[in-house]
Design an enzyme around this catalytic site. Sequence first.
Site, mmCIF file in Angstrom:
data_model
loop_
_atom_site.group_PDB
_atom_site.id
_atom_site.type_symbol
_atom_site.label_atom_id
_atom_site.label_comp_id
_atom_site.label_asym_id
_atom_site.label_seq_id
_atom_site.Cartn_x
_atom_site.Cartn_y
_atom_site.Cartn_z
ATOM 1 N N LYS A 112 0.716 -1.284 -0.019
ATOM 2 C CA LYS A 112 0.036 0.116 -0.089
ATOM 3 C C LYS A 112 0.765 1.112 -0.130
ATOM 4 C CE LYS A 112 -4.072 -2.135 1.793
ATOM 5 N NZ LYS A 112 -3.831 -3.340 1.869
HETATM 6 C C1 LIG Z 1 -4.538 -4.596 1.436
HETATM 7 C C2 LIG Z 1 -3.913 -5.895 1.347
HETATM 8 C C3 LIG Z 1 -4.147 -6.923 0.337
HETATM 9 C C4 LIG Z 1 -5.352 -6.876 -0.522
HETATM 10 O O1 LIG Z 1 -5.513 -6.048 -1.399
HETATM 11 P P1 LIG Z 1 -6.587 -5.259 -2.197
HETATM 12 O O2 LIG Z 1 -6.074 -4.143 -2.991
HETATM 13 O O3 LIG Z 1 -7.578 -5.024 -1.243
HETATM 14 O O4 LIG Z 1 -6.903 -6.555 -3.043
HETATM 15 C C5 LIG Z 1 -3.388 -8.237 0.383
HETATM 16 N N1 LIG Z 1 -2.278 -8.176 0.970
HETATM 17 C C6 LIG Z 1 -1.864 -7.149 2.098
HETATM 18 C C7 LIG Z 1 -0.666 -7.242 2.792
HETATM 19 C C8 LIG Z 1 -2.828 -6.034 2.005
HETATM 20 O O5 LIG Z 1 -2.228 -5.003 2.933
#
Ligand SMILES: *Cc1c(COP(=O)(O)O)cnc(C)c1O
Length: 463
Positions: A112
């Site tokens: 993210k």
């Molecule tokens: C947010 C997250 C996901 C899922 O991602 P999306 O974009 O919501 O599909 C998977 N793994 C981790 C570690 C995350 O923080």
Amino acid sequence: MKYISTRGSAPELGFEDTMLTGLARDGGLYVPKSIPKLSQADIRAMTGLSYEEIAFRVMRPFVGDGFSEEEFFEIIQRSYAGFRHSARAPLVQLQSNHFLLELFHGPTLAFKDFAMQLIGQMFQVALRRREEHVTIVGATSGDTGSAAIEAFRGLDAVDVFILYPHDRVSEVQRRQMTTPKDSNVHALAVDGHFDDCQARLKDMFNDFDFRDSVRLASVNSINWARVLAQVVYYFSSALSLGAPDRPVSFTVPTGNFGDVFAGYIAKRMGLHIDQLVVATNQNDILHRCLSTGKYQKNMVLPSLSPSMDIQVSSNFERALFDAYDRDGSAVSRAMEALSHKGGFSLSQGVSEKLGQYFSSNSASEEETLATIKNCFAKTGELLCPHSAIGVNVAEKSRFAETPMITLATAHPAKFPDVVEKASNLRPALPERMADLYERSERLIRVENDLIKLEEIVKERIKA
Ligand SMILES: *Cc1c(COP(=O)(O)O)cnc(C)c1O
């Protein structure tokens, strides 16, 4: 570049307003009116460039003239300067034709950071120019909140408030939210579940007096700018493996469909992607929908991969919009059926269109643990539980000729208990974060109550 809503009745916006608005006023999500294409020659010309240069060329057509070229390139450079790995998103080989794309070298150790760091810098530049201040409020089950705090800390054009469920996030996740000292950062521990945090956040956005008086903005995963930032690493990794002259496939551990939707955009832009495999944990609404044509909510089952414990996958609406031939009223009807009847069925035609781009599978809790263990034994690579879901699902799909790239979404040290349970090894935090457990924490405990939450926000932004 103009953006339109998936529900067809919100005003068209340019890039900057799309980014600052987040959710469209008709409840829909913004998507580009048309998808810019890169030619094979454009793609080939990116071979060997730095991550930042690839990012500039991939994102520029979507941004339009909101930022000047120099300004946009500087934004990108600032966004990724704090990453620990000079490649930003390095590829690691797991097997002859299976690669892991490590997306966890950013400041909060999850993918993210790629989007949030960029959004932070873009907000700051846009708001300074407009001489405006906004209040960002987000709800988190862990990773989004820390990434947002890290991205916006110390920026004078924003205050950031993060609602997280008290006692229901991992200690690393909590400390990443509560230890930054910047006065524009506010971690709110809500007495409730993640769903309560999410519901109170929605209530704040629906309280228009409050929303307008504090200039509420949202950076949750439906913000278009976040999807856009994630398109870049599909290009950079495919280029490392020979794009545009060799196709690649991707497996993406997903909850809200944001990350894998970015892969879809890369493909629509002209990147030769063979398969996009959607990998879910036991909360498998996406896998069920893609394999049976029924999008049906279940109860959320807490799992070893909490960042994917989601039943309503908000970004899926963007893929549906295209599969419904961009018919906003058809999407509205489907979403209405989802909230009133708990689900809806796709027509044959819509299922087939989705099937042209996406396949799917899920991994159980046992498979998650076994994959962490086996992958470490065979390669020495420790996986976080989310990445393990991806690796497991990739191994179950056939990719003989085409290289498979699995996205590793978080650093194993972010989920040390699960990783230790699976491998008997306790992953250490990277050095620059080694003192995280000693830093002092700052948080506000608050009841699961809209009025109390709104009071806290108002008081704090005045201070
Ligand atoms: C947010 C997250 C996901 C899922 O991602 P999306 O974009 O919501 O599909 C998977 N793994 C981790 C570690 C995350 O923080």
